[in-house]
Design a protein around this motif. Structure first.
Motif, PDB file in Angstrom:
ATOM      1  N   CYS A  79       3.334  10.398   0.389  1.00  0.00           N
ATOM      2  CA  CYS A  79       4.136   9.292  -0.162  1.00  0.00           C
ATOM      3  C   CYS A  79       4.391   9.500  -1.653  1.00  0.00           C
ATOM      4  O   CYS A  79       3.968   8.690  -2.497  1.00  0.00           O
ATOM      5  CB  CYS A  79       3.423   7.962   0.081  1.00  0.00           C
ATOM      6  SG  CYS A  79       3.050   7.620   1.810  1.00  0.00           S
ATOM      7  N   VAL A  80       5.100  10.569  -1.991  1.00  0.00           N
ATOM      8  CA  VAL A  80       5.280  10.941  -3.398  1.00  0.00           C
ATOM      9  C   VAL A  80       6.111   9.920  -4.178  1.00  0.00           C
ATOM     10  O   VAL A  80       6.068   9.899  -5.408  1.00  0.00           O
ATOM     11  CB  VAL A  80       5.931  12.338  -3.516  1.00  0.00           C
ATOM     12  CG1 VAL A  80       4.983  13.406  -3.029  1.00  0.00           C
ATOM     13  CG2 VAL A  80       7.253  12.381  -2.760  1.00  0.00           C
ATOM     14  N   TRP A  81       6.862   9.076  -3.467  1.00  0.00           N
ATOM     15  CA  TRP A  81       7.681   8.089  -4.155  1.00  0.00           C
ATOM     16  C   TRP A  81       6.828   7.077  -4.929  1.00  0.00           C
ATOM     17  O   TRP A  81       7.325   6.424  -5.841  1.00  0.00           O
ATOM     18  CB  TRP A  81       8.584   7.349  -3.170  1.00  0.00           C
ATOM     19  CG  TRP A  81       7.826   6.642  -2.087  1.00  0.00           C
ATOM     20  CD1 TRP A  81       7.203   5.427  -2.166  1.00  0.00           C
ATOM     21  CD2 TRP A  81       7.589   7.133  -0.771  1.00  0.00           C
ATOM     22  NE1 TRP A  81       6.587   5.121  -0.967  1.00  0.00           N
ATOM     23  CE2 TRP A  81       6.825   6.140  -0.095  1.00  0.00           C
ATOM     24  CE3 TRP A  81       7.977   8.287  -0.082  1.00  0.00           C
ATOM     25  CZ2 TRP A  81       6.420   6.295   1.240  1.00  0.00           C
ATOM     26  CZ3 TRP A  81       7.574   8.435   1.245  1.00  0.00           C
ATOM     27  CH2 TRP A  81       6.802   7.454   1.885  1.00  0.00           C
ATOM     28  N   ASN A  82       5.536   6.961  -4.580  1.00  0.00           N
ATOM     29  CA  ASN A  82       4.730   5.977  -5.311  1.00  0.00           C
ATOM     30  C   ASN A  82       4.425   6.417  -6.739  1.00  0.00           C
ATOM     31  O   ASN A  82       3.910   5.638  -7.532  1.00  0.00           O
ATOM     32  CB  ASN A  82       3.455   5.578  -4.543  1.00  0.00           C
ATOM     33  CG  ASN A  82       2.451   6.698  -4.369  1.00  0.00           C
ATOM     34  OD1 ASN A  82       2.361   7.619  -5.172  1.00  0.00           O
ATOM     35  ND2 ASN A  82       1.682   6.607  -3.301  1.00  0.00           N
ATOM     36  N   LEU A  83       4.781   7.660  -7.095  1.00  0.00           N
ATOM     37  CA  LEU A  83       4.700   8.085  -8.491  1.00  0.00           C
ATOM     38  C   LEU A  83       5.784   7.406  -9.336  1.00  0.00           C
ATOM     39  O   LEU A  83       5.722   7.418 -10.564  1.00  0.00           O
ATOM     40  CB  LEU A  83       4.834   9.601  -8.606  1.00  0.00           C
ATOM     41  CG  LEU A  83       3.649  10.426  -8.090  1.00  0.00           C
ATOM     42  CD1 LEU A  83       3.987  11.912  -8.089  1.00  0.00           C
ATOM     43  CD2 LEU A  83       2.397  10.167  -8.928  1.00  0.00           C
ATOM     44  N   ILE A  84       6.785   6.826  -8.668  1.00  0.00           N
ATOM     45  CA  ILE A  84       7.838   6.071  -9.353  1.00  0.00           C
ATOM     46  C   ILE A  84       7.687   4.577  -9.097  1.00  0.00           C
ATOM     47  O   ILE A  84       7.679   3.772 -10.026  1.00  0.00           O
ATOM     48  CB  ILE A  84       9.243   6.545  -8.903  1.00  0.00           C
ATOM     49  CG1 ILE A  84       9.466   7.998  -9.317  1.00  0.00           C
ATOM     50  CG2 ILE A  84      10.324   5.645  -9.510  1.00  0.00           C
ATOM     51  CD1 ILE A  84      10.788   8.576  -8.859  1.00  0.00           C
ATOM     52  N   THR A  85       7.542   4.189  -7.844  1.00  0.00           N
ATOM     53  CA  THR A  85       7.493   2.767  -7.507  1.00  0.00           C
ATOM     54  C   THR A  85       6.238   2.076  -8.039  1.00  0.00           C
ATOM     55  O   THR A  85       6.264   0.881  -8.331  1.00  0.00           O
ATOM     56  CB  THR A  85       7.578   2.561  -5.985  1.00  0.00           C
ATOM     57  OG1 THR A  85       6.503   3.275  -5.342  1.00  0.00           O
ATOM     58  CG2 THR A  85       8.902   3.081  -5.446  1.00  0.00           C
ATOM     59  N   SER A 111      -7.751   3.018  -4.347  1.00  0.00           N
ATOM     60  CA  SER A 111      -7.427   1.849  -5.172  1.00  0.00           C
ATOM     61  C   SER A 111      -5.914   1.791  -5.348  1.00  0.00           C
ATOM     62  O   SER A 111      -5.235   2.819  -5.374  1.00  0.00           O
ATOM     63  CB  SER A 111      -8.102   1.950  -6.545  1.00  0.00           C
ATOM     64  OG  SER A 111      -9.505   1.908  -6.418  1.00  0.00           O
ATOM     65  N   GLU A 112      -5.377   0.577  -5.467  1.00  0.00           N
ATOM     66  CA  GLU A 112      -3.930   0.396  -5.641  1.00  0.00           C
ATOM     67  C   GLU A 112      -3.616   0.172  -7.124  1.00  0.00           C
ATOM     68  O   GLU A 112      -4.086  -0.787  -7.727  1.00  0.00           O
ATOM     69  CB  GLU A 112      -3.441  -0.785  -4.805  1.00  0.00           C
ATOM     70  CG  GLU A 112      -3.564  -0.568  -3.306  1.00  0.00           C
ATOM     71  CD  GLU A 112      -3.087  -1.758  -2.502  1.00  0.00           C
ATOM     72  OE1 GLU A 112      -2.840  -2.824  -3.108  1.00  0.00           O
ATOM     73  OE2 GLU A 112      -2.971  -1.630  -1.266  1.00  0.00           O
ATOM     74  N   GLU A 141       0.812  -1.219   0.000  1.00  0.00           N
ATOM     75  CA  GLU A 141       0.000   0.000   0.000  1.00  0.00           C
ATOM     76  C   GLU A 141       0.843   1.267   0.000  1.00  0.00           C
ATOM     77  O   GLU A 141       0.340   2.355  -0.266  1.00  0.00           O
ATOM     78  CB  GLU A 141      -0.943   0.004   1.198  1.00  0.00           C
ATOM     79  CG  GLU A 141      -0.255  -0.025   2.545  1.00  0.00           C
ATOM     80  CD  GLU A 141      -1.238  -0.188   3.694  1.00  0.00           C
ATOM     81  OE1 GLU A 141      -1.444   0.804   4.419  1.00  0.00           O
ATOM     82  OE2 GLU A 141      -1.785  -1.289   3.851  1.00  0.00           O
ATOM     83  N   TYR A 142       2.138   1.126   0.267  1.00  0.00           N
ATOM     84  CA  TYR A 142       3.038   2.289   0.222  1.00  0.00           C
ATOM     85  C   TYR A 142       3.861   2.325  -1.069  1.00  0.00           C
ATOM     86  O   TYR A 142       4.344   3.385  -1.465  1.00  0.00           O
ATOM     87  CB  TYR A 142       3.979   2.274   1.425  1.00  0.00           C
ATOM     88  CG  TYR A 142       3.250   2.408   2.733  1.00  0.00           C
ATOM     89  CD1 TYR A 142       2.772   3.649   3.161  1.00  0.00           C
ATOM     90  CD2 TYR A 142       3.008   1.295   3.532  1.00  0.00           C
ATOM     91  CE1 TYR A 142       2.081   3.777   4.352  1.00  0.00           C
ATOM     92  CE2 TYR A 142       2.318   1.414   4.730  1.00  0.00           C
ATOM     93  CZ  TYR A 142       1.857   2.655   5.140  1.00  0.00           C
ATOM     94  OH  TYR A 142       1.167   2.775   6.317  1.00  0.00           O
ATOM     95  N   LEU A 143       4.051   1.171  -1.716  1.00  0.00           N
ATOM     96  CA  LEU A 143       4.814   1.113  -2.965  1.00  0.00           C
ATOM     97  C   LEU A 143       3.919   1.262  -4.188  1.00  0.00           C
ATOM     98  O   LEU A 143       4.353   1.777  -5.218  1.00  0.00           O
ATOM     99  CB  LEU A 143       5.592  -0.206  -3.042  1.00  0.00           C
ATOM    100  CG  LEU A 143       6.694  -0.393  -1.987  1.00  0.00           C
ATOM    101  CD1 LEU A 143       7.298  -1.790  -2.093  1.00  0.00           C
ATOM    102  CD2 LEU A 143       7.778   0.665  -2.137  1.00  0.00           C
TER     103      LEU A 143
END
Length: 231
Positions: free
Chosen positions: A47-53, A124-125, A35-37
């Motif tokens: 959690c802006v890193w999820n724009l990449i991960t 949603s993921e 949910e964080y990736l």
């Protein structure tokens, strides 16, 4: 038929494949990390890193194996023509563009959706390498549109049709699984790659941009194919 690929996978493709595998293994050993990736629009801030991960995360073993093999096979076709830096840049641009586009689309749906369905959209993921893979197939189409591949020894398919066939088959699979949210990465990855390669890609050595590079790329790939066939 497409000429044989170089005997060794590129170093960059191995690093990227290792990243895909590492992210997959993280979710296997720590399921809550998904949910964080994954791209979850309601959690993108902070959690802006999820724009990449989000675009690099594969969450089942069949998917991650298919994506890694596809990446390793496509990289030796694209990377020698674009160069390692531009190849990595293409992947990152497609990744961020499709994730950001999905983020914006989720909020647009949130604004227009009935009140009882608003939260479902934002939380949603969204994940999967399938959008970036579509973008890489667009690059293959740009580089060598007239080259043919024989599938299963029966069907000849020109590289210009790779993206369309992949998107069509993926859409059918997604529909069968009723995993409709996966369509966002698939379509946005395809179109963001086309837009970048057609109009925005820049080659500092020649000062060419977008479509102006296509003729030069076709010449380069012919030289590469000739080298692979005769050496």
């Amino acid at each position: 038929m497409m000429p044989d690929s170089p005997s060794r996978f590129t170093r960059l493709s191995k690093v990227l494949a290792a990243c895909l595998l590492a992210l997959f293994l993280v979710t296997v050993f720590s399921p809550s990390s998904k949910e964080y990736l994954s791209l979850v629009p309601g959690r993108t801030l902070p959690c802006v890193w999820n724009l990449i991960t989000g675009g690099l995360l594969c969450t089942n073993v069949v998917e991650v194996v298919f994506m890694i093999i596809s990446l390793l096979l496509l990289a030796p076709i694209i990377e020698p023509v674009y160069g390692s830096t531009e190849f990595l840049k293409l992947i990152l641009i497609v990744d961020v563009a499709m994730c950001f586009g999905t983020f914006m689309l989720a909020y647009l749906i949130f604004i227009t959706a009935p009140w009882d369905k608003k939260g479902r959209t934002l939380y949603s993921e969204f994940d999967g390498f399938h959008g970036i893979l579509a973008g890489l197939l667009v690059a293959v189409k740009q580089i060598m549109p007239e080259h043919e591949v024989i599938l299963a020894g029966l069907v000849k398919l020109k590289a210009r049709y790779f993206p369309s066939v992949y998107v069509l088959l993926s859409t059918v699979i997604i529909a069968g699984l009723q995993s409709w949210h996966d369509l966002a990465f698939l379509y946005l990855g395809t179109y963001s790659s086309w837009l970048y390669l057609r109009y925005l890609q820049h080659q500092p050595e020649t000062s060419l941009k977008g479509g102006q590079m296509l003729t030069q790329q076709h010449t380069a790939v012919k030289k590469l194919c000739h080298y692979q066939l005769w050496h």
